[in-house]
Design an enzyme around this catalytic site. Structure first.
Site, mmCIF file in Angstrom:
data_model
loop_
_atom_site.group_PDB
_atom_site.id
_atom_site.type_symbol
_atom_site.label_atom_id
_atom_site.label_comp_id
_atom_site.label_asym_id
_atom_site.label_seq_id
_atom_site.Cartn_x
_atom_site.Cartn_y
_atom_site.Cartn_z
ATOM 1 N N GLU A 210 9.372 -1.459 -18.174
ATOM 2 C CA GLU A 210 10.676 -0.337 -18.242
ATOM 3 C C GLU A 210 11.280 -0.184 -17.085
ATOM 4 O O GLU A 210 10.763 -0.212 -15.959
ATOM 5 C CB GLU A 210 9.791 0.987 -18.541
ATOM 6 N N LYS B 254 15.163 4.522 -25.661
ATOM 7 C CA LYS B 254 14.094 5.505 -25.782
ATOM 8 C C LYS B 254 14.312 6.710 -26.530
ATOM 9 O O LYS B 254 14.866 7.365 -25.930
ATOM 10 C CB LYS B 254 13.360 5.609 -24.503
ATOM 11 N N CYS C 10 7.302 2.644 -23.306
ATOM 12 C CA CYS C 10 6.155 3.452 -22.736
ATOM 13 C C CYS C 10 5.954 4.535 -23.486
ATOM 14 O O CYS C 10 5.146 4.411 -24.441
ATOM 15 C CB CYS C 10 6.653 3.733 -21.277
ATOM 16 N N VAL D 142 1.947 5.910 -16.115
ATOM 17 C CA VAL D 142 1.233 6.726 -15.022
ATOM 18 C C VAL D 142 0.098 7.457 -15.381
ATOM 19 O O VAL D 142 -0.759 7.893 -14.550
ATOM 20 C CB VAL D 142 2.262 7.829 -14.229
HETATM 21 C C1 ACM Z 1 6.672 6.558 -19.578
HETATM 22 O O1 ACM Z 1 7.096 6.894 -20.570
HETATM 23 N N1 ACM Z 1 7.385 6.195 -18.445
HETATM 24 C C2 ACM Z 1 5.499 7.258 -19.086
#
Ligand code: ACM
Length: 270
Positions: free
Chosen positions: A38, A109, A142, A169
């Site tokens: 990402e 996203k 992510c 994370v």
């Molecule tokens: C994330 O979506 N970068 C944890």
């Protein structure tokens, strides 16, 4: 089909340097599809929207997209990469599919994570697979992993391989992706970054652990939490088309969506 990922630590705020690193590492790699993390060129932990807007690029005039298109043409492969996308007044946490002929597809996203909500706009593109070399490829980014509906929708719409650029994370995703693959009978490639970003808002440590997972929930290949590595494996995508769990159970045909709606209940025994 040869698929894989490049796990590395992008340096914050230096898209040109990160592009050079990716070009050097992927030149000569024998693969069909390679997934990058990402926000693979800008870094992740923006101070505010102004800083993000400054670093984000419009795909129609992007040195990063142009460089990656050249790389794909020279290497005859496809890349799925995270990308900070500027589009007029908006900025999206996006993923691009780029091939030898250039940019083919863009996903923005839909489930923004934590402080991303303060500076990114929410995604507005559908969860629609794209066909690459005869394979239906779905893209999510992510934190989309924590909503099972994301992978499910992609799979119901035909995705056989889910490409998943990440900057994780938290510690849960890698295990959860085994279930996402099993419950949808698909392959996935999670390309997570490594390293740390120390920025005005604090410090983030990214967890690596990139992996290729198969449709039985098996780890086909994986990396540790810190290494920088290009990992490629040969996978048999026909395995993702076998949706029978037993001779009497089809993963998708056996679904009972009339029982799944949470705001209305089908009538019981009366
Ligand atoms: C994330 O979506 N970068 C944890």
């Amino acid at each position: 089909m040869k698929v894989g990922y490049y796990q590395y630590a992008p340096e914050f705020g230096t898209p040109g340097r990160n592009l050079e690193k990716v070009e050097n590492c992927l030149a000569g790699v024998d693969a069909d599809i390679i997934v990058l993390p990402e926000l693979a060129f800008t870094g992740y932990f923006f101070e505010d929207r102004d800083e993000l807007q400054e670093l984000a690029e419009d795909v129609s005039e992007s040195p990063t997209v142009n460089g990656l298109s050249r790389l794909c043409k020279n290497g005859n492969f496809y890349l799925v990469t995270g990308f900070a996308e500027r589009c007029k007044e908006k900025v999206y946490n996006a993923a691009l599919v780029i091939g030898p002929s250039g940019l083919l597809y863009r996903y923005r996203k839909i489930h923004l994570f934590n402080t991303e909500k303060e500076y990114f706009d929410s995604g507005d593109t559908p969860l629609e697979p794209i066909e690459i070399k005869g394979v239906k490829l779905g893209v999510m980014i992510c934190f989309d992993w924590i909503f099972p509906e994301t992978a499910r929708t992609l799979a119901l719409r035909g995705a056989e391989l889910i490409c998943h650029p990440s900057n994780l994370v938290l510690a849960y995703c890698q295990k959860a992706m085994l279930t996402r693959c099993l419950e949808n009978c698909v392959y996935s490639i999670t390309a997570n970054r490594t390293g740390k970003e120390t920025r005005p808002r604090g410090e983030l440590l990214f967890t690596g652990g990139s992996q290729i997972v198969g449709p039985k929930g098996e780890v086909v290949a994986g990396s540790d939490s810190e290494e920088e590595a290009v990992v490629i494996r040969d996978i048999d995508l026909s395995e993702a088309r076998k949706k029978l769990i037993t001779e009497n159970n089809d993963l998708f045909a056996d679904r009972r969506p009339e029982f799944y709606a949470y705001n209305e209940c089908p009538s019981g025994n009366d």
